[in-house]
Design an enzyme around this catalytic site. Sequence first.
Site, short mmCIF file in Angstrom:
data_model
loop_
_atom_site.label_atom_id
_atom_site.label_comp_id
_atom_site.label_asym_id
_atom_site.label_seq_id
_atom_site.Cartn_x
_atom_site.Cartn_y
_atom_site.Cartn_z
N LYS A 111 -2.21 48.04 12.66
CA LYS A 111 -1.92 48.48 13.86
C LYS A 111 -0.72 48.35 14.60
CE LYS A 111 -6.75 49.21 15.33
NZ LYS A 111 -7.84 49.08 16.01
N LYS A 193 -10.44 53.53 4.13
CA LYS A 193 -12.01 52.92 4.25
C LYS A 193 -12.95 54.02 4.93
CE LYS A 193 -13.10 49.88 7.27
NZ LYS A 193 -13.05 48.97 8.16
N LYS A 196 -16.03 53.96 11.34
CA LYS A 196 -16.38 54.48 12.51
C LYS A 196 -15.57 55.48 13.17
CE LYS A 196 -18.97 50.24 12.89
NZ LYS A 196 -18.25 48.96 12.98
P1 TYM Z 1 -17.25 45.96 11.14
O1 TYM Z 1 -18.25 46.10 12.38
O2 TYM Z 1 -16.06 46.54 11.14
O3 TYM Z 1 -18.14 46.10 9.87
C1 TYM Z 1 -19.60 45.39 9.87
C2 TYM Z 1 -19.61 45.04 8.45
O4 TYM Z 1 -19.68 46.33 7.55
C3 TYM Z 1 -18.39 46.16 6.48
N1 TYM Z 1 -17.84 47.53 6.50
C4 TYM Z 1 -17.93 48.16 4.92
N2 TYM Z 1 -18.24 47.76 4.00
C5 TYM Z 1 -18.08 48.49 2.91
N3 TYM Z 1 -17.44 49.89 3.19
C6 TYM Z 1 -17.03 50.12 4.36
N4 TYM Z 1 -16.20 51.33 4.25
C7 TYM Z 1 -17.11 49.27 5.29
N5 TYM Z 1 -16.88 49.37 6.72
C8 TYM Z 1 -17.41 48.58 7.34
C9 TYM Z 1 -17.71 45.20 7.08
O5 TYM Z 1 -17.04 44.55 5.99
C10 TYM Z 1 -18.63 44.25 7.89
O6 TYM Z 1 -19.18 43.41 7.10
N6 TYM Z 1 -15.33 41.66 12.53
C11 TYM Z 1 -16.33 42.17 12.11
C12 TYM Z 1 -17.76 41.94 12.65
C13 TYM Z 1 -17.90 40.22 13.14
C14 TYM Z 1 -18.59 39.44 11.89
C15 TYM Z 1 -18.56 38.23 12.76
C16 TYM Z 1 -18.84 39.59 10.67
C17 TYM Z 1 -17.90 39.64 14.20
N7 TYM Z 1 -17.92 38.42 13.90
C18 TYM Z 1 -19.03 37.27 12.04
C19 TYM Z 1 -19.26 38.53 10.14
C20 TYM Z 1 -19.15 37.11 10.86
C21 TYM Z 1 -16.36 43.56 12.00
O7 TYM Z 1 -15.71 43.94 12.68
O8 TYM Z 1 -17.11 44.34 11.22
#
Ligand code: TYM
Length: 329
Positions: A111, A193, A196
């Site tokens: 970013k 990737k 959202k």
């Molecule tokens: P987030 O909300 O971006 O994504 C949630 C989970 O989905 C996976 N993911 C994907 N996997 C494969 N292909 C994709 N295109 C794709 N997009 C998203 C992410 O790898 C993730 O596992 N910071 C984290 C949320 C979080 C978290 C935590 C996760 C906050 N605290 C503690 C684990 C443990 C996040 O923004 O994920």
Amino acid sequence: MKRMLSGIKPTGQLTLGNYIGALRNFVNYQDDYEMIVFIANLHCITEYQDPADLRKNLTDAVALYLACGLDPDKATIFLQTDVHAHAELGYILACNTYLGELNRMTQFKDKSAKGEKNMTAGLYTYPCLMAADILLYNANYVPVGEDQKQHVELTRDIAQRFNNRYGETFVVPEPLIAKVGARIMSLSDPSKKMSKSDEANKGCIYLLDDPKTARKKIMSAVTDSFADVKLDKENQPGLYNLIEIASALSGRSMEEIADEFAGQGYGKLKGYVADVVCSELEKIQSRYNEIIESRQIEKILSEGSAKAAAIADETLARVKNKIGLEIKY
Ligand code: TYM
């Protein structure tokens, strides 16, 4: 039983990437591990969210957790802000994290490199909050997609540093990344990737997309001009991504799918991928509708947060004691 923890940040509607890379794995693991899954609502506000949209996205995310098969009798499901220890430990861990470490986090680095203005301090310290999310629960494993691996690795570093400084306190967690589907790419730009925040909205399938819309997105997915179905990630990344999606959802190997459609042109393969994706979406959406109507979300979250808080509060008390933050009378 080993403990597993993960979360999703619903800054928008949940995507097929979230499902394949994370959510469906939570469901598969819930029988063999003590599973803790939360909605990372504090992480959502590192960037401005319209309050009404945010509220809807949070409710939908819980309904989708359940619709995808998470069972509240097996997994602990809760909203991050219902357990106050997250924010408090997040601050304490920020005091045990170096600026250099946060500067190296790719999300922040990308970013800043793009020259994005008005980045918040919350976005910068977000990995410390994520470390708190994990360490509060003494989680052994953290199932995530590829993009979150770096954050889990930082969590390990912070945990080890804290343990060295203050004595054994945290379990050092391991990231768990699936072999297939850990990084689903955008359908309109396979170098990015699936996310959202896809502005054009064409590259991303949402779990609540109407199946006709999802089919259209798949049929118009960017591929290449080789006109030859092969598994070649480097030269045919769009095609590879479609095969990976179908493989993750059908349980068939990528090779088997590629062999079946060899010599048949991309339209047939895309049609197959669309069938697999749409049948999964239909199943999820029909359960989602039942769950929204049944009005059980509030009860599930309140039971989940009570269970989660009991674990988290104990860890936080231990941490404060180790650091010397309380006064003993
Ligand atoms: P987030 O909300 O971006 O994504 C949630 C989970 O989905 C996976 N993911 C994907 N996997 C494969 N292909 C994709 N295109 C794709 N997009 C998203 C992410 O790898 C993730 O596992 N910071 C984290 C949320 C979080 C978290 C935590 C996760 C906050 N605290 C503690 C684990 C443990 C996040 O923004 O994920």
